[in-house]
Design an enzyme around this catalytic site. Sequence first.
Site, PDB file in Angstrom:
ATOM      1  N   SER A 144      10.807  29.556 -28.653  1.00  0.00           N
ATOM      2  CA  SER A 144      10.454  30.890 -27.889  1.00  0.00           C
ATOM      3  C   SER A 144      11.760  31.774 -27.965  1.00  0.00           C
ATOM      4  O   SER A 144      12.872  31.356 -28.265  1.00  0.00           O
ATOM      5  CB  SER A 144      10.248  30.615 -26.486  1.00  0.00           C
ATOM      6  OG  SER A 144      10.395  31.962 -25.759  1.00  0.00           O
ATOM      7  N   TYR A 170      12.401  26.919 -17.520  1.00  0.00           N
ATOM      8  CA  TYR A 170      11.440  26.588 -18.660  1.00  0.00           C
ATOM      9  C   TYR A 170      12.220  26.916 -19.902  1.00  0.00           C
ATOM     10  O   TYR A 170      12.146  26.223 -21.044  1.00  0.00           O
ATOM     11  CB  TYR A 170      10.220  27.572 -18.485  1.00  0.00           C
ATOM     12  CG  TYR A 170       9.793  27.968 -19.727  1.00  0.00           C
ATOM     13  CD1 TYR A 170       8.624  27.061 -20.274  1.00  0.00           C
ATOM     14  CD2 TYR A 170       9.550  29.346 -20.456  1.00  0.00           C
ATOM     15  CE1 TYR A 170       7.970  27.215 -21.584  1.00  0.00           C
ATOM     16  CE2 TYR A 170       9.070  29.230 -21.678  1.00  0.00           C
ATOM     17  CZ  TYR A 170       8.321  28.511 -22.162  1.00  0.00           C
ATOM     18  OH  TYR A 170       7.793  28.768 -23.427  1.00  0.00           O
ATOM     19  N   LYS A 174      13.154  24.904 -23.627  1.00  0.00           N
ATOM     20  CA  LYS A 174      12.937  25.220 -25.094  1.00  0.00           C
ATOM     21  C   LYS A 174      14.214  24.917 -25.839  1.00  0.00           C
ATOM     22  O   LYS A 174      14.162  24.471 -27.025  1.00  0.00           O
ATOM     23  CB  LYS A 174      12.261  26.821 -25.038  1.00  0.00           C
ATOM     24  CG  LYS A 174      10.963  26.830 -24.530  1.00  0.00           C
ATOM     25  CD  LYS A 174       9.846  26.455 -25.624  1.00  0.00           C
ATOM     26  CE  LYS A 174       8.758  25.381 -25.078  1.00  0.00           C
ATOM     27  NZ  LYS A 174       7.767  25.002 -26.042  1.00  0.00           N
TER      28      LYS A 174
HETATM   29  P1  NAD Z   1      -1.058  26.947 -22.915  1.00  0.00           P
HETATM   30  O1  NAD Z   1      -0.789  26.432 -21.485  1.00  0.00           O
HETATM   31  O2  NAD Z   1      -2.313  27.643 -23.044  1.00  0.00           O
HETATM   32  O3  NAD Z   1      -1.279  25.355 -23.916  1.00  0.00           O
HETATM   33  C1  NAD Z   1      -0.586  24.245 -23.821  1.00  0.00           C
HETATM   34  C2  NAD Z   1      -1.434  23.236 -23.846  1.00  0.00           C
HETATM   35  O4  NAD Z   1      -0.847  22.173 -23.780  1.00  0.00           O
HETATM   36  C3  NAD Z   1      -2.632  23.298 -22.692  1.00  0.00           C
HETATM   37  O5  NAD Z   1      -3.827  23.043 -23.328  1.00  0.00           O
HETATM   38  C4  NAD Z   1      -2.120  22.237 -21.848  1.00  0.00           C
HETATM   39  O6  NAD Z   1      -3.359  21.499 -21.277  1.00  0.00           O
HETATM   40  C5  NAD Z   1      -1.503  21.070 -22.904  1.00  0.00           C
HETATM   41  N1  NAD Z   1      -0.435  20.282 -22.285  1.00  0.00           N
HETATM   42  C6  NAD Z   1       0.461  20.686 -21.398  1.00  0.00           C
HETATM   43  N2  NAD Z   1       1.283  19.799 -21.129  1.00  0.00           N
HETATM   44  C7  NAD Z   1       0.969  18.580 -21.710  1.00  0.00           C
HETATM   45  C8  NAD Z   1       1.216  17.395 -21.872  1.00  0.00           C
HETATM   46  N3  NAD Z   1       2.294  16.816 -20.998  1.00  0.00           N
HETATM   47  N4  NAD Z   1       0.704  16.436 -22.780  1.00  0.00           N
HETATM   48  C9  NAD Z   1      -0.513  17.024 -23.528  1.00  0.00           C
HETATM   49  N5  NAD Z   1      -0.923  18.038 -23.185  1.00  0.00           N
HETATM   50  C10 NAD Z   1      -0.269  18.972 -22.497  1.00  0.00           C
HETATM   51  O7  NAD Z   1       0.253  27.617 -23.710  1.00  0.00           O
HETATM   52  P2  NAD Z   1       0.372  28.207 -24.670  1.00  0.00           P
HETATM   53  O8  NAD Z   1       0.559  29.880 -24.348  1.00  0.00           O
HETATM   54  O9  NAD Z   1      -0.646  28.116 -25.835  1.00  0.00           O
HETATM   55  O10 NAD Z   1       1.842  28.133 -25.385  1.00  0.00           O
HETATM   56  C11 NAD Z   1       1.915  26.856 -26.445  1.00  0.00           C
HETATM   57  C12 NAD Z   1       3.402  26.558 -26.824  1.00  0.00           C
HETATM   58  O11 NAD Z   1       3.795  27.857 -27.146  1.00  0.00           O
HETATM   59  C13 NAD Z   1       4.207  26.165 -25.532  1.00  0.00           C
HETATM   60  O12 NAD Z   1       4.825  24.896 -26.202  1.00  0.00           O
HETATM   61  C14 NAD Z   1       4.777  27.519 -24.996  1.00  0.00           C
HETATM   62  O13 NAD Z   1       6.118  27.149 -24.619  1.00  0.00           O
HETATM   63  C15 NAD Z   1       5.202  28.014 -26.415  1.00  0.00           C
HETATM   64  N6  NAD Z   1       5.256  29.521 -26.301  1.00  0.00           N
HETATM   65  C16 NAD Z   1       4.363  30.277 -25.480  1.00  0.00           C
HETATM   66  C17 NAD Z   1       4.400  31.620 -25.307  1.00  0.00           C
HETATM   67  C18 NAD Z   1       3.677  32.528 -24.730  1.00  0.00           C
HETATM   68  O14 NAD Z   1       4.118  33.623 -23.915  1.00  0.00           O
HETATM   69  N7  NAD Z   1       2.343  31.964 -24.593  1.00  0.00           N
HETATM   70  C19 NAD Z   1       5.643  32.209 -25.927  1.00  0.00           C
HETATM   71  C20 NAD Z   1       6.674  31.570 -26.391  1.00  0.00           C
HETATM   72  C21 NAD Z   1       6.559  30.053 -26.494  1.00  0.00           C
HETATM   73  C1  WQD Z   2       6.344  41.292 -20.084  1.00  0.00           C
HETATM   74  C2  WQD Z   2       6.723  42.674 -19.485  1.00  0.00           C
HETATM   75  C3  WQD Z   2       7.641  42.532 -17.229  1.00  0.00           C
HETATM   76  C4  WQD Z   2       3.734  41.364 -15.514  1.00  0.00           C
HETATM   77  C5  WQD Z   2       7.629  35.594 -20.586  1.00  0.00           C
HETATM   78  C6  WQD Z   2       8.617  34.318 -20.837  1.00  0.00           C
HETATM   79  C7  WQD Z   2       8.922  34.295 -22.233  1.00  0.00           C
HETATM   80  C8  WQD Z   2       7.767  34.084 -22.881  1.00  0.00           C
HETATM   81  C9  WQD Z   2       6.854  35.147 -23.105  1.00  0.00           C
HETATM   82  C10 WQD Z   2       7.133  31.650 -23.402  1.00  0.00           C
HETATM   83  C11 WQD Z   2       8.049  42.693 -18.657  1.00  0.00           C
HETATM   84  C12 WQD Z   2       6.433  43.403 -17.350  1.00  0.00           C
HETATM   85  C13 WQD Z   2       4.764  41.536 -16.325  1.00  0.00           C
HETATM   86  C14 WQD Z   2       3.447  42.043 -14.582  1.00  0.00           C
HETATM   87  C15 WQD Z   2       5.044  43.754 -15.172  1.00  0.00           C
HETATM   88  N1  WQD Z   2       7.094  32.821 -22.957  1.00  0.00           N
HETATM   89  N2  WQD Z   2       5.502  42.854 -16.227  1.00  0.00           N
HETATM   90  N3  WQD Z   2       3.858  43.458 -14.536  1.00  0.00           N
HETATM   91  O1  WQD Z   2       8.667  38.108 -19.358  1.00  0.00           O
HETATM   92  O2  WQD Z   2       8.782  38.998 -21.607  1.00  0.00           O
HETATM   93  O3  WQD Z   2       8.124  36.636 -21.316  1.00  0.00           O
HETATM   94  O4  WQD Z   2       6.654  35.260 -21.777  1.00  0.00           O
HETATM   95  O5  WQD Z   2       8.325  31.179 -23.972  1.00  0.00           O
HETATM   96  O6  WQD Z   2       9.774  32.873 -22.153  1.00  0.00           O
HETATM   97  O7  WQD Z   2       9.708  34.714 -20.056  1.00  0.00           O
HETATM   98  O8  WQD Z   2       6.369  38.610 -20.568  1.00  0.00           O
HETATM   99  O9  WQD Z   2       4.191  39.266 -20.229  1.00  0.00           O
HETATM  100  O10 WQD Z   2       5.764  38.241 -18.359  1.00  0.00           O
HETATM  101  O11 WQD Z   2       6.235  40.708 -19.077  1.00  0.00           O
HETATM  102  O12 WQD Z   2       5.419  44.845 -15.212  1.00  0.00           O
HETATM  103  O13 WQD Z   2       2.537  41.863 -13.476  1.00  0.00           O
HETATM  104  O14 WQD Z   2       5.898  43.150 -18.489  1.00  0.00           O
HETATM  105  O15 WQD Z   2       8.579  42.920 -16.247  1.00  0.00           O
HETATM  106  O16 WQD Z   2       8.762  43.921 -18.815  1.00  0.00           O
HETATM  107  P1  WQD Z   2       8.266  38.154 -20.555  1.00  0.00           P
HETATM  108  P2  WQD Z   2       5.601  39.146 -19.646  1.00  0.00           P
END
Ligand code: NAD
Ligand code: WQD
Length: 361
Positions: A144, A170, A174
């Site tokens: 991330s 969190y 990562k």
């Molecule tokens: P998500 O929660 O939709 O998907 C994660 C999946 O993993 C879920 O289906 C959950 O049931 C499963 N899971 C959780 N813990 C588990 C465990 N201990 N064993 C087996 N399965 C497990 O999340 P996502 O948005 O698809 O994110 C996927 C990955 O991408 C994560 O590692 C997250 O940290 C990373 N990531 C997500 C975002 C985002 O904003 N969505 C941004 C950056 C990084």
């Molecule tokens: C985006 C913008 C908020 C909600 C998070 C995690 C990051 C990564 C991605 C996994 C910001 C604003 C949001 C609301 C708002 N995940 N906002 N009202 O914070 O950039 O990142 O998700 O790794 O680690 O921190 O994403 O979508 O929460 O926010 O005004 O109800 O929207 O302040 O400017 P963020 P977000």
Amino acid sequence: MFYVLFNCKMPAILVTGGAGYVGSHTVMAMLEKSDFEYEIVVVDNLSNAYRAKGEKKPVALLRIEEMTGKTIQFYEVDIRDKQGLSNVFGKHDVQCVIHFAALKAVGESVEKPLEYCQANITGTCTLFEVMRDHSVYNLIYSSSCTVYGEPEKLPLDENHPTGRGISSPYGRTKYFCEEIMKDLCASDPKWKIISLRYFNPVGAHPSGRIGEDPNGIPNNLMPFIAQVAVGRLPELKVFGTDYPTIDGTGVRDYIHVVDLADGHVKALQLFHRNGFSGFCPINLGTGTGYSVYQVISAFEKASNRPIPFVPSPRRAGDLAANWAEPAAASQLLAWNATRSLAQMCGDVWRWQSGNPNGYRE
Ligand code: NAD
Ligand code: WQD
């Protein structure tokens, strides 16, 4: 057919967390490729994915099977369950792991840091042990942009320092996992690890059949807006209107989840490149930032509905702005994000309006 005739296993890609948001879109992207030659094996504990009563597989995977006509092997296993994971590796000829499984709610991680360490760090280390035991060394990791902490300069490239000023447990999980992966790679050159640093994934598959289905009230901007548009939530709180940005609201690099998924498919090819080994971090972003107000306005256009919002205080731990330098992905993966903010909003709206309660009937 070949594999059946000669009684051998088909090469497989193991996808942890493949029933979740990014995982399901990546499974779809792999299976949509006509020349894709791997079996897909998904391991998920269903902590954040929905399976209907009486079904063997989560709804997202059933829908992908229906759309592609291909079969997905599914195991309800927690990545902390070493024996359970090992059994799955024993059953399939795993060539590579794409590791999505993790807990990802920033606010919740402040309240439950140990649960986040357990799932994200212990779970990841257990997976690595099982991979090593089965001589599988190719890994794509879901990282991330949060690992960069408070940006020293924008855009963020992969040489920007990591680990400083990360605002949540969190985010630190990562970062710690990336450090562990660097140590692994230093210990044994067999490891090939691509750490994809996602910026802000949004959007849904254009079919409108798979998308993001958060439990409870969404924490992130796009699913929140989508639920306001569909009438599930009354209004959006805009967190902070006094940032030093174009209009005072926070700026982020939103990336369409289908572009993100394609980035994983491209990354798979890097394992075959001569001389590729070790730890390789790659940003997956568009290189462009949009403010909260710009996203609201794009969503209003896409959905043809007003999004009521209230300017509100800043959310603790939020950055003013961040966006990616995506040149490394372009160079190493021959990948660029191609989908616009309008497409992201249009696809979210198709998913949300067609599935107002997500995967639940
Ligand atoms: P998500 O929660 O939709 O998907 C994660 C999946 O993993 C879920 O289906 C959950 O049931 C499963 N899971 C959780 N813990 C588990 C465990 N201990 N064993 C087996 N399965 C497990 O999340 P996502 O948005 O698809 O994110 C996927 C990955 O991408 C994560 O590692 C997250 O940290 C990373 N990531 C997500 C975002 C985002 O904003 N969505 C941004 C950056 C990084
Ligand atoms: C985006 C913008 C908020 C909600 C998070 C995690 C990051 C990564 C991605 C996994 C910001 C604003 C949001 C609301 C708002 N995940 N906002 N009202 O914070 O950039 O990142 O998700 O790794 O680690 O921190 O994403 O979508 O929460 O926010 O005004 O109800 O929207 O302040 O400017 P963020 P977000």
